[in-house]
Design a protein around this motif. Structure first.
Motif, short mmCIF file in Angstrom:
data_model
loop_
_atom_site.label_atom_id
_atom_site.label_comp_id
_atom_site.label_asym_id
_atom_site.label_seq_id
_atom_site.Cartn_x
_atom_site.Cartn_y
_atom_site.Cartn_z
N PHE A 1 0.84 -1.21 0.00
CA PHE A 1 0.00 0.00 0.00
C PHE A 1 0.87 1.25 0.00
O PHE A 1 2.05 1.19 0.33
CB PHE A 1 -0.94 -0.01 1.22
N ASN A 2 0.25 2.36 -0.38
CA ASN A 2 0.88 3.67 -0.24
C ASN A 2 0.08 4.50 0.74
O ASN A 2 -1.12 4.26 0.94
CB ASN A 2 0.88 4.41 -1.59
N MET A 3 0.73 5.50 1.34
CA MET A 3 0.01 6.52 2.09
C MET A 3 -0.29 7.64 1.10
O MET A 3 0.64 8.21 0.51
CB MET A 3 0.87 7.05 3.25
N LEU A 4 -1.58 7.91 0.88
CA LEU A 4 -1.98 8.97 -0.06
C LEU A 4 -2.39 10.20 0.74
O LEU A 4 -3.21 10.10 1.66
CB LEU A 4 -3.16 8.52 -0.94
N TYR A 5 -1.82 11.34 0.35
CA TYR A 5 -2.08 12.59 1.07
C TYR A 5 -2.92 13.50 0.20
O TYR A 5 -2.52 13.89 -0.90
CB TYR A 5 -0.74 13.24 1.41
N ALA A 6 -4.11 13.83 0.71
CA ALA A 6 -4.94 14.84 0.05
C ALA A 6 -4.56 16.16 0.72
O ALA A 6 -4.82 16.34 1.92
CB ALA A 6 -6.42 14.54 0.24
N PHE A 7 -3.91 17.04 0.00
CA PHE A 7 -3.34 18.25 0.60
C PHE A 7 -4.40 19.04 1.36
O PHE A 7 -5.50 19.27 0.87
CB PHE A 7 -2.66 19.12 -0.46
N GLY A 8 -4.04 19.39 2.60
CA GLY A 8 -4.93 20.19 3.43
C GLY A 8 -6.01 19.37 4.12
O GLY A 8 -6.78 19.90 4.92
N VAL A 9 -6.10 18.08 3.82
CA VAL A 9 -7.15 17.26 4.44
C VAL A 9 -6.52 16.16 5.30
O VAL A 9 -6.80 16.05 6.50
CB VAL A 9 -8.08 16.62 3.37
N GLY A 10 -5.64 15.37 4.74
CA GLY A 10 -5.00 14.32 5.53
C GLY A 10 -4.48 13.19 4.67
O GLY A 10 -4.59 13.23 3.44
N GLU A 11 -3.93 12.19 5.37
CA GLU A 11 -3.25 11.09 4.70
C GLU A 11 -3.85 9.75 5.14
O GLU A 11 -4.12 9.57 6.33
CB GLU A 11 -1.77 11.15 5.11
N VAL A 12 -4.06 8.83 4.20
CA VAL A 12 -4.62 7.51 4.55
C VAL A 12 -3.90 6.41 3.76
O VAL A 12 -3.38 6.66 2.67
CB VAL A 12 -6.14 7.43 4.26
N PRO A 13 -3.90 5.18 4.33
CA PRO A 13 -3.32 4.06 3.59
C PRO A 13 -4.28 3.56 2.51
O PRO A 13 -5.46 3.35 2.79
CB PRO A 13 -3.14 2.98 4.67
N ILE A 14 -3.78 3.39 1.31
CA ILE A 14 -4.59 2.86 0.20
C ILE A 14 -3.73 1.86 -0.57
O ILE A 14 -2.60 2.16 -0.95
CB ILE A 14 -5.05 4.00 -0.76
N SER A 15 -4.28 0.68 -0.80
CA SER A 15 -3.56 -0.36 -1.53
C SER A 15 -3.26 0.08 -2.95
O SER A 15 -4.02 0.85 -3.54
CB SER A 15 -4.40 -1.63 -1.61
N ILE A 16 -2.19 -0.45 -3.49
CA ILE A 16 -1.86 -0.15 -4.90
C ILE A 16 -2.66 -1.14 -5.75
O ILE A 16 -2.56 -2.35 -5.57
CB ILE A 16 -0.35 -0.31 -5.14
N SER A 17 -3.50 -0.60 -6.64
CA SER A 17 -4.36 -1.50 -7.42
C SER A 17 -3.85 -1.70 -8.84
O SER A 17 -4.48 -2.41 -9.62
CB SER A 17 -5.81 -1.00 -7.42
N GLY A 18 -2.70 -1.10 -9.16
CA GLY A 18 -2.13 -1.34 -10.48
C GLY A 18 -1.02 -0.36 -10.77
O GLY A 18 -0.73 0.54 -9.97
N GLN A 19 -0.35 -0.56 -11.90
CA GLN A 19 0.65 0.41 -12.33
C GLN A 19 0.25 0.91 -13.70
O GLN A 19 -0.50 0.25 -14.41
CB GLN A 19 2.04 -0.17 -12.32
N SER A 20 0.74 2.11 -14.03
CA SER A 20 0.33 2.68 -15.31
C SER A 20 1.51 3.39 -15.95
O SER A 20 2.51 3.68 -15.28
CB SER A 20 -0.81 3.67 -15.10
#
Ligand SMILES: Cc1cc2nc3c(=O)[nH]c(=O)nc-3n(C[C@H](O)[C@H](O)[C@H](O)COP(=O)(O)OP(=O)(O)OC[C@H]3O[C@@H](n4cnc5c(N)ncnc54)[C@H](O)[C@@H]3O)c2cc1C
Ligand code: FES
Length: 284
Positions: free
Chosen positions: A52-71
Motif C-alpha cells: 500500500f501507499n500513504m496517499l495525502y490529500a493536501f490540506g485534508v490528511g493522509e490515509v493508507p490505500i492499496s496499490i491496485s495497479g501500475q500505469s
C-alpha cells in the motif's frame, strides 16, 4: 560547516511524500473511484502486489490505500478508493491535473513466488478486489507457471462490482475460472446470488495443491477461510490482507501495533495461521 543533504538520502525518508499528478479518474461505483497517478518528479519504488501507499490529500490528511495497479509512464500508479470519510472522499473527488502526495510502497505483499506450480484461489469481497488486482495481472502475465487459477468475487449488488472492464477480460480467458456473485440481484442480473463463500465448494481446484489469497471485510475473510479449510486448504496456504488504523505506515508510531506485530510493516498480507490471533483483537 553546513551539511548538505544528499538528494537520494532525502528521498529515502519514508515520511516524505512525493507529488503525483492525477492523470485520469474512473468512477467504479457510487462511492468508489480509481485514480491513475503519474509522478511529478521522482517515482516511488517499484511495488509488490498487495503493498500500500500513504496517499495525502493536501490540506485534508493522509490515509493508507492499496496499490491496485501500475500505469504508464514509468512509475505511474493506480489506486482505487472508497469514500468513507474526509480524506478518502477528498481523494475520490480528485480531478485530472490535481496533485496528491504519495509515500510508499509499504508492507508485505501477496507471496506470488510461493504460488509457483500450485493452484491459485483468489477470493475477493467488494473493494477487496483492489489489492488483488495487480496480483491477478501478474499471475496472468506468467500464466504457465501455475496450475488452475480461480477468481471468486462477491459484491453487495451488481452496481457494487469494481473493474467491470477487467472482469470481462478475465472472464473471456479459457485459462482462468472467474465466478461472480452478488448478495442482492437487480433486474437483468443472470449470475449467482449469495455470499462469495457459496462459490468455494463448486469451484475447480485441488485443495491439497492450492494457495489462497483472500481480501475483503473481516467477517467475509473469516467465513471464507472457514470454507476453504472445510474444502481442505491448510491454514498455512491461506493468506489474508488486514486493515487497521495507520499513521506512519512504517513501524514508527505504534498505531497499528499488536504485541510484537505491526500491521503496516509485517502485513498487511499475513499467512492465516499467523493472522488468526490478530483478528480476534478489536481495533484500538
Ligand atoms: C493497508 C490498508 C490498505 C487499504 N486499502 C484501501 C484501498 O485500496 N481502498 C480504500 O478505499 N480503502 C483502503 N483502506 C482503508 C482506508 O485507509 C480508509 O477507508 C481510510 O483511512 C478512511 O479515512 P477517512 O479519513 O476518509 O475516513 P475516517 O474519518 O477515518 O472514517 C470515516 C468512517 O469510515 C469508517 N472506516 C474507516 N476505515 C474504513 C474501512 N477500511 N472500511 C470501512 N469503513 C471504514 C470509519 O469507522 C468511520 O466511520 C486501506 C486501509 C489499510 C490499513
Ligand atoms: S502505522 Fe505506525 S507503526 Fe504501523
Amino acid at each position: 560547516m553546513v551539511m548538505l543533504k544528499r538528494p537520494d538520502v532525502a528521498l529515502a525518508n519514508p515520511m516524505a511524500s512525493r507529488p503525483y499528478r492525477v492523470q485520469r479518474v474512473r468512477r467504479e461505483t457510487g462511492d468508489v473511484s480509481t485514480l491513475w497517478l503519474e509522478p511529478v518528479e521522482d517515482a516511488v519504488k517499484q511495488f509488490v502486489p498487495g503493498q500500500f501507499n500513504m496517499l495525502y490529500a493536501f490540506g485534508v490528511g493522509e490515509v493508507p490505500i492499496s496499490i491496485s495497479g501500475q500505469s504508464a509512464p514509468a512509475g505511474g500508479l493506480v489506486h482505487t478508493v472508497r469514500g468513507v470519510g474526509p480524506v478518502s472522499i477528498a481523494l475520490c473527488r480528485s480531478k485530472r491535473g490535481d496533485v496528491l502526495g504519495v509515500r510508499g510502497p509499504f508492507g508485505q505483499g501477496w507471496p506470488i513466488h510461493a504460488a509457483t506450480g500450485r493452484d491459485i484461489v483468489i477470493v475477493a469481497g467488494g473493494i477487496g478486489l483492489a489489492p488483488l488486482r495487480p496480483a491477478i495481472e501478474q499471475l496472468l502475465a506468467q500464466r504457465d507457471l501455475y496450475g488452475r487459477v480461480v477468481l471468486l468475487y462477491g459484491g453487495r449488488t451488481p452496481h457494487d462490482l469494481l473493474y467491470q472492464r477487467e472482469l470481462g477480460g478475465w472472464r473471456s480467458r479459457f485459462d482462468v475460472e472467474v465466478e461472480i456473485t452478488v448478495d442482492t440481484a437487480g433486474v437483468g442480473w443472470r449470475g449467482y446470488v449469495g455470499l462469495v463463500t457459496t462459490l468455494i465448494p463448486r469451484s475447480l481446484f485441488d485443495p491439497s495443491e492450492a494457495i489462497a489469497f483472500v481480501c475483503g471485510p473481516e467477517v467475509m475473510m473469516r467465513f471464507t477461510v472457514a470454507e476453504l479449510q472445510d474444502r481442505g486448504v491448510s491454514p498455512e496456504s491461506i493468506y489474508i490482507s488486514m486493515e487497521r488504523n495507520m499513521k506512519c505506515g512504517v513501524g514508527f508510531c505504534g498505531h497499528c501495533q499488536f504485541g510484537p506485530t505491526f500491521i503496516c510493516k509485517d502485513g498487511p498480507v499475513f499467512r492465516y495461521d499467523q493472522a488468526a490471533p490478530l483478528l480476534r483483537i478489536r481495533e484500538v
